[in-house]
Write a protein that holds these residues in place. Sequence first.
Motif, PDB file in Angstrom:
ATOM      1  N   GLN A   1      97.883  32.796 -54.215  1.00 47.95           N
ATOM      2  CA  GLN A   1      98.590  31.570 -54.578  1.00 47.95           C
ATOM      3  C   GLN A   1      97.702  30.351 -54.373  1.00 47.95           C
ATOM      4  O   GLN A   1      97.671  29.446 -55.204  1.00 47.95           O
ATOM      5  CB  GLN A   1      99.868  31.409 -53.760  1.00 47.95           C
ATOM      6  N   ALA A   2      96.984  30.321 -53.263  1.00 49.29           N
ATOM      7  CA  ALA A   2      96.075  29.196 -53.003  1.00 49.29           C
ATOM      8  C   ALA A   2      94.985  29.135 -54.066  1.00 49.29           C
ATOM      9  O   ALA A   2      94.607  28.048 -54.517  1.00 49.29           O
ATOM     10  CB  ALA A   2      95.466  29.313 -51.609  1.00 49.29           C
ATOM     11  N   LEU A   3      94.496  30.287 -54.488  1.00 49.83           N
ATOM     12  CA  LEU A   3      93.484  30.323 -55.548  1.00 49.83           C
ATOM     13  C   LEU A   3      94.059  29.756 -56.846  1.00 49.83           C
ATOM     14  O   LEU A   3      93.386  28.989 -57.550  1.00 49.83           O
ATOM     15  CB  LEU A   3      92.974  31.746 -55.754  1.00 49.83           C
ATOM     16  N   VAL A   4      95.297  30.084 -57.150  1.00 50.10           N
ATOM     17  CA  VAL A   4      95.942  29.541 -58.357  1.00 50.10           C
ATOM     18  C   VAL A   4      96.085  28.022 -58.236  1.00 50.10           C
ATOM     19  O   VAL A   4      95.817  27.288 -59.194  1.00 50.10           O
ATOM     20  CB  VAL A   4      97.308  30.225 -58.612  1.00 50.10           C
ATOM     21  N   VAL A   5      96.473  27.525 -57.063  1.00 47.29           N
ATOM     22  CA  VAL A   5      96.577  26.075 -56.845  1.00 47.29           C
ATOM     23  C   VAL A   5      95.217  25.421 -57.073  1.00 47.29           C
ATOM     24  O   VAL A   5      95.111  24.392 -57.749  1.00 47.29           O
ATOM     25  CB  VAL A   5      97.103  25.742 -55.431  1.00 47.29           C
ATOM     26  N   LEU A   6      94.170  26.032 -56.544  1.00 48.82           N
ATOM     27  CA  LEU A   6      92.813  25.508 -56.726  1.00 48.82           C
ATOM     28  C   LEU A   6      92.452  25.436 -58.207  1.00 48.82           C
ATOM     29  O   LEU A   6      91.952  24.414 -58.689  1.00 48.82           O
ATOM     30  CB  LEU A   6      91.803  26.369 -55.965  1.00 48.82           C
ATOM     31  N   LEU A   7      92.715  26.498 -58.932  1.00 52.08           N
ATOM     32  CA  LEU A   7      92.375  26.528 -60.361  1.00 52.08           C
ATOM     33  C   LEU A   7      93.217  25.538 -61.163  1.00 52.08           C
ATOM     34  O   LEU A   7      92.699  24.867 -62.057  1.00 52.08           O
ATOM     35  CB  LEU A   7      92.526  27.946 -60.909  1.00 52.08           C
ATOM     36  N   ILE A   8      94.495  25.424 -60.842  1.00 55.26           N
ATOM     37  CA  ILE A   8      95.363  24.474 -61.554  1.00 55.26           C
ATOM     38  C   ILE A   8      94.887  23.044 -61.321  1.00 55.26           C
ATOM     39  O   ILE A   8      94.749  22.266 -62.263  1.00 55.26           O
ATOM     40  CB  ILE A   8      96.835  24.634 -61.117  1.00 55.26           C
ATOM     41  N   THR A   9      94.645  22.686 -60.073  1.00 53.34           N
ATOM     42  CA  THR A   9      94.233  21.302 -59.782  1.00 53.34           C
ATOM     43  C   THR A   9      92.849  21.013 -60.356  1.00 53.34           C
ATOM     44  O   THR A   9      92.616  19.915 -60.868  1.00 53.34           O
ATOM     45  CB  THR A   9      94.273  20.997 -58.273  1.00 53.34           C
ATOM     46  N   ALA A  10      91.946  21.986 -60.291  1.00 53.50           N
ATOM     47  CA  ALA A  10      90.614  21.785 -60.866  1.00 53.50           C
ATOM     48  C   ALA A  10      90.700  21.625 -62.377  1.00 53.50           C
ATOM     49  O   ALA A  10      90.031  20.763 -62.960  1.00 53.50           O
ATOM     50  CB  ALA A  10      89.704  22.959 -60.503  1.00 53.50           C
ATOM     51  N   LEU A  11      91.525  22.424 -63.017  1.00 49.35           N
ATOM     52  CA  LEU A  11      91.692  22.337 -64.467  1.00 49.35           C
ATOM     53  C   LEU A  11      92.334  21.005 -64.866  1.00 49.35           C
ATOM     54  O   LEU A  11      91.880  20.362 -65.819  1.00 49.35           O
ATOM     55  CB  LEU A  11      92.534  23.514 -64.961  1.00 49.35           C
ATOM     56  N   CYS A  12      93.350  20.584 -64.133  1.00 48.99           N
ATOM     57  CA  CYS A  12      93.994  19.297 -64.427  1.00 48.99           C
ATOM     58  C   CYS A  12      93.000  18.145 -64.298  1.00 48.99           C
ATOM     59  O   CYS A  12      92.946  17.256 -65.153  1.00 48.99           O
ATOM     60  CB  CYS A  12      95.181  19.064 -63.493  1.00 48.99           C
ATOM     61  N   THR A  13      92.196  18.173 -63.251  1.00 53.62           N
ATOM     62  CA  THR A  13      91.189  17.127 -63.050  1.00 53.62           C
ATOM     63  C   THR A  13      90.159  17.146 -64.166  1.00 53.62           C
ATOM     64  O   THR A  13      89.825  16.116 -64.746  1.00 53.62           O
ATOM     65  CB  THR A  13      90.495  17.307 -61.683  1.00 53.62           C
ATOM     66  N   THR A  14      89.658  18.326 -64.481  1.00 51.74           N
ATOM     67  CA  THR A  14      88.620  18.461 -65.499  1.00 51.74           C
ATOM     68  C   THR A  14      89.124  18.026 -66.868  1.00 51.74           C
ATOM     69  O   THR A  14      88.437  17.288 -67.588  1.00 51.74           O
ATOM     70  CB  THR A  14      88.120  19.914 -65.540  1.00 51.74           C
ATOM     71  N   ILE A  15      90.309  18.456 -67.234  1.00 49.29           N
ATOM     72  CA  ILE A  15      90.861  18.060 -68.531  1.00 49.29           C
ATOM     73  C   ILE A  15      91.134  16.563 -68.559  1.00 49.29           C
ATOM     74  O   ILE A  15      90.861  15.890 -69.557  1.00 49.29           O
ATOM     75  CB  ILE A  15      92.129  18.871 -68.860  1.00 49.29           C
ATOM     76  N   GLY A  16      91.656  16.028 -67.462  1.00 45.76           N
ATOM     77  CA  GLY A  16      91.891  14.586 -67.389  1.00 45.76           C
ATOM     78  C   GLY A  16      90.620  13.783 -67.601  1.00 45.76           C
ATOM     79  O   GLY A  16      90.601  12.808 -68.364  1.00 45.76           O
ATOM     80  N   ILE A  17      89.549  14.221 -66.970  1.00 44.94           N
ATOM     81  CA  ILE A  17      88.259  13.544 -67.151  1.00 44.94           C
ATOM     82  C   ILE A  17      87.788  13.691 -68.594  1.00 44.94           C
ATOM     83  O   ILE A  17      87.326  12.735 -69.213  1.00 44.94           O
ATOM     84  CB  ILE A  17      87.212  14.081 -66.159  1.00 44.94           C
ATOM     85  N   TYR A  18      87.934  14.889 -69.138  1.00 48.10           N
ATOM     86  CA  TYR A  18      87.508  15.131 -70.514  1.00 48.10           C
ATOM     87  C   TYR A  18      88.274  14.236 -71.497  1.00 48.10           C
ATOM     88  O   TYR A  18      87.697  13.673 -72.415  1.00 48.10           O
ATOM     89  CB  TYR A  18      87.704  16.604 -70.866  1.00 48.10           C
ATOM     90  N   LEU A  19      89.576  14.089 -71.263  1.00 46.93           N
ATOM     91  CA  LEU A  19      90.408  13.281 -72.159  1.00 46.93           C
ATOM     92  C   LEU A  19      90.120  11.783 -72.064  1.00 46.93           C
ATOM     93  O   LEU A  19      90.500  11.035 -72.959  1.00 46.93           O
ATOM     94  CB  LEU A  19      91.897  13.541 -71.890  1.00 46.93           C
ATOM     95  N   THR A  20      89.442  11.365 -71.011  1.00 47.58           N
ATOM     96  CA  THR A  20      89.070   9.946 -70.923  1.00 47.58           C
ATOM     97  C   THR A  20      88.054   9.597 -71.998  1.00 47.58           C
ATOM     98  O   THR A  20      87.881   8.429 -72.336  1.00 47.58           O
ATOM     99  CB  THR A  20      88.452   9.577 -69.559  1.00 47.58           C
ATOM    100  N   GLY A  21      87.345  10.625 -72.513  1.00 41.27           N
ATOM    101  CA  GLY A  21      86.336  10.389 -73.535  1.00 41.27           C
ATOM    102  C   GLY A  21      84.965  10.133 -72.954  1.00 41.27           C
ATOM    103  O   GLY A  21      83.982  10.023 -73.677  1.00 41.27           O
ATOM    104  N   LEU A  22      84.873  10.066 -71.639  1.00 39.68           N
ATOM    105  CA  LEU A  22      83.578   9.782 -71.008  1.00 39.68           C
ATOM    106  C   LEU A  22      82.571  10.897 -71.241  1.00 39.68           C
ATOM    107  O   LEU A  22      81.377  10.651 -71.271  1.00 39.68           O
ATOM    108  CB  LEU A  22      83.763   9.576 -69.503  1.00 39.68           C
ATOM    109  N   THR A  23      83.049  12.118 -71.411  1.00 40.23           N
ATOM    110  CA  THR A  23      82.135  13.250 -71.523  1.00 40.23           C
ATOM    111  C   THR A  23      81.872  13.677 -72.960  1.00 40.23           C
ATOM    112  O   THR A  23      80.991  14.470 -73.213  1.00 40.23           O
ATOM    113  CB  THR A  23      82.699  14.460 -70.762  1.00 40.23           C
TER     114      THR A  23
END
Length: 188
Positions: A34-56
């Motif tokens: 479960q902790a691994l899933v939380v890690l992957l979910i939060t990492a994915l949310c952060t990464t996609i959020g950064i990607y959607l900013t257009g900076l990358t």
Amino acid sequence: MNSTDLLLLRMKRALKLDQSLFKEVEEDESANSQALVVLLITALCTTIGIYLTGLTKEEGGMYILLLGLAVSVIGWMLLLFIIYILGSTLFGTKRTDVVFLSLFRTVTFAASPGVLRFFIFLPALGLLLDIAAQLWCITGMIIALRSIFDFSTGRATALCIAGWIIYSVLIFGFLKLLGVNIVLPPNN
């Protein structure tokens, strides 16, 4: 209750900074996945959020997206390792006896508010949500560290700050070596 419902319930309790949750997952060895899933979910949310900013998007979009996800996951594990070492040695007491996987479960659930970082692409509101999510995660981390190490709030806060400083220096240095621009461009 199935495992997905339990995961969502635990993430909700983490969002509420429910102190009993941190003791519960510390002792529940079956919560590793479960902790691994939380890690992957939060990492994915952060990464996609950064990607959607257009900076990358202008600098090799998919490469930066995958690098961001890898840095999020590996960086989190690095931060936990730093905190584990510091908490067991420099900040430790005679009572300090922490197992790394217990620390992983406890502190990773504390990072549940990181799902809000998905919305960092929103103009103006995104920055506020990002700051709020990070402060919320740090507060949860302090509560989790207090629980797992049996530390006072002051000692847990000092451990959290020391861990983040060391982690930040290492991550920013690593990204600089890879040639990744770590300074956000000004808004035009």
